[in-house]
Scaffold this motif. Structure first.
Motif, PDB file in Angstrom:
ATOM      1  N   HIS A 287       0.090  -0.825  -9.631  1.00 27.44           N
ATOM      2  CA  HIS A 287      -1.099  -0.024  -9.977  1.00 27.44           C
ATOM      3  C   HIS A 287      -0.975   1.411  -9.474  1.00 27.44           C
ATOM      4  N   VAL A 288       0.090   2.059  -9.874  1.00 22.65           N
ATOM      5  CA  VAL A 288       0.250   3.462  -9.468  1.00 22.65           C
ATOM      6  C   VAL A 288       0.580   4.286 -10.711  1.00 22.65           C
ATOM      7  N   LYS A 289      -0.159   5.362 -10.892  1.00 23.13           N
ATOM      8  CA  LYS A 289       0.014   6.169 -12.098  1.00 23.13           C
ATOM      9  C   LYS A 289       0.697   7.487 -11.741  1.00 23.13           C
TER      10      LYS A 289
ATOM     11  N   GLY B  18       0.793  -1.237   0.000  1.00 23.81           N
ATOM     12  CA  GLY B  18       0.000   0.000   0.000  1.00 23.81           C
ATOM     13  C   GLY B  18       0.823   1.285   0.000  1.00 23.81           C
TER      14      GLY B  18
ATOM     15  N   GLN C  72       4.833   0.623 -12.314  1.00 22.47           N
ATOM     16  CA  GLN C  72       3.521   1.273 -12.443  1.00 22.47           C
ATOM     17  C   GLN C  72       2.433   0.238 -12.632  1.00 22.47           C
TER      18      GLN C  72
ATOM     19  N   ARG D  45       0.898   8.090  -3.803  1.00 25.20           N
ATOM     20  CA  ARG D  45       0.126   8.687  -4.904  1.00 25.20           C
ATOM     21  C   ARG D  45      -0.993   9.580  -4.342  1.00 25.20           C
ATOM     22  N   GLU D  46      -1.678   9.077  -3.332  1.00 22.10           N
ATOM     23  CA  GLU D  46      -2.786   9.864  -2.745  1.00 22.10           C
ATOM     24  C   GLU D  46      -2.271  11.150  -2.105  1.00 22.10           C
TER      25      GLU D  46
ATOM     26  N   ASN E 253       0.682   3.390  -3.272  1.00 20.99           N
ATOM     27  CA  ASN E 253      -0.643   3.989  -3.488  1.00 20.99           C
ATOM     28  C   ASN E 253      -0.875   5.147  -2.529  1.00 20.99           C
ATOM     29  N   GLU E 254      -0.354   4.982  -1.318  1.00 17.93           N
ATOM     30  CA  GLU E 254      -0.506   6.075  -0.354  1.00 17.93           C
ATOM     31  C   GLU E 254       0.301   7.301  -0.797  1.00 17.93           C
TER      32      GLU E 254
END
Ligand SMILES: Cc1ncc(COP(=O)(O)O)c(C=O)c1O
Length: 423
Positions: free
Chosen positions: A252-254, A215, A248, A221-222, A218-219
């Motif tokens: 799953h991170v853009k 995670g 990426q 990214r947020e 993703n964190e």
């Protein structure tokens, strides 16, 4: 005296430490290489090694893959550099975009260093903000803004902060520990709206591969999105290494911007910076952020890149990654038998081992491992015919040319080398 020792003596008179890049130097003398093929490399004294340095990452197909050499020879016969655009650039850009949807537009440059340097300038130019957040031990090339608590050779030689980098510039590089989202939140808050971007190796490759906690990416990214901070993923190592779509795709991170290098040039010099069209449109001559290069997008590197990606598309990564996992597992078994504290970290076809019983979560953990013990093992491995990067703070790479027999040979070599470390 060996031929390598003799060359080292001569080289040291001509080049600092006798090398063209610092991490290549080690005592008593680096092995000067003469040729390489597949998983093997031969030094000037004729000694053969199974290679896991693999030129620090670009050679995912092994040394001198025939299909790439053929394509490069054909490209060369049409000219090595045009100083004008070519069809090959369009073909490579289309390939990159097909695997990296975040790369709406891109520029080709010559090295990973150039790629991150331009991505950072672009982030600053686009946002009008000054500060860049980077992770401790993250290495993004040898340019001023990034030589602050850097990894790789900078870490190996205990000088993560280079002399000659102006304090006025370094103060705009804000450091956070890897795998620590709260530290990132605090850093962005502390910078009071002046952070242009965070640059991040998604897997910290220049400390040894250090993996993101579940995670974490993703964190990141947020947090960056919510605070209006651009996210630059530095995929110079992980791009086309963890899979066609790099980290990426795997995590799953853009990102807003990202960089590629190494594999995307198929063993020839290249770098790419890419990202959102609205950001990339600020590059000269469309916009006011300047970037240029005589050899950028040259048809030789670009052809090698296209052909390499085609082969990766055909072959996939399953057997490469399975063989790499076998090596990591075998290494754990060997180290357990040696009764030494250890960690084996890795993902895909990347691995490294550390003499410590503490899990490696960030740079601070890695630097507490027994680096002198590691160098003892490195030297013993050389004698055994296994060539790894001469530093605790680097990643080992397998290629598609490595066979099961290489893995077995390597595990037996580690077993013998470890007796020396223990004794
Ligand atoms: C993650 C990362 N970024 C950037 C670079 C710099 O690339 P180059 O050595 O091609 O300048 C490297 C080099 O190892 C790297 O590992």
């Amino acid at each position: 005296m060996t031929a390598s020792e003799d060359l080292y003596k001569r080289a040291r008179e001509l080049m600092p430490a006798g090398v063209s890049s610092p991490v290549r130097a080690f005592e008593p003398y680096p092995r000067f290489m003469r040729s390489a093929k597949g998983s093997r490399i031969w030094d000037v004294d004729g000694k053969e090694y199974v290679d896991y340095c693999m030129a620090y990452g670009p050679l995912i197909l092994g040394h001198a893959p025939p299909a790439i050499s053929r394509a490069v020879k054909a490209a060369l016969s049409n000219g090595s550099v045009f100083g004008a655009p070519s069809e090959q650039e369009v073909l490579l850009a289309e390939k990159v975009r097909s695997h990296y949807p975040a790369g709406e537009m891109m520029r080709f440059v010559n090295t990973g260093t150039e790629a991150t340097m331009h991505a950072i300038r672009l982030a600053r130019g686009f946002t009008g903000k000054r500060k860049i957040v980077k992770v401790e031990g993250g290495y993004h090339g040898a340019h001023d803004a990034m030589l602050v608590k850097a990894g790789s050779g900078a870490l190996t030689y205990s000088m993560p902060n280079s002399l000659g980098v102006l304090e006025d510039l370094a103060k705009h590089t804000v450091l956070v520990p890897y795998n620590d989202p709260q530290a990132l939140r605090d850093a962005i808050k502390g910078a009071e709206g002046d952070v242009a971007a965070m640059i991040l190796e998604p897997v910290l490759g220049n400390v040894g591969p250090v993996l993101p906690k579940e995670g974490y990416l993703n964190e990141v990214r947020e947090i960056t999105r919510d605070s209006g901070t651009l996210l630059i993923l530095d995929e110079v190592i992980t791009g086309f290494r963890l899979g066609l779509g790099g980290a990426q795709e795997m995590f799953h991170v853009k990102p807003d911007l990202f960089t590629l290098g190494k594999i995307v040039g198929g063993g020839y010099p290249i770098g790419v910076f890419a990202g959102r069209k609205d950001i990339m449109s600020n590059i000269s001559p469309l916009g006011g952020v300047y970037q240029a290069g005589t050899f950028s997008g040259n048809p030789v590197s670009v052809t090698a890149g296209i052909e390499t990606i085609k082969i990766l598309e055909q072959k996939g990564y399953t057997s490469l990654n399975r063989r790499s996992e076998r090596l990591r597992k075998g290494l754990r078994d060997v180290l357990s038998r040696a009764s030494l504290p250890y960690q084996v970290s890795g993902i895909g076809s990347m691995f490294q081992m550390f003499f410590t019983d503490r899990p490696i979560v960030n740079w601070n953990d890695a630097r507490k491992a027994d680096a002198p013990g590691f160098m003892k093992m490195f030297r013993a491995l050389l004698d055994e015919g296994v060539y790894t990067p001469p530093s605790q703070f680097e990643t080992n790479f397998l290629s598609m040319a490595h066979r099961d027999s290489d893995v077995e040979f390597t595990l037996a070599a580690y077993e013998r080398a470890l007796r020396g470390v223990r004794g």
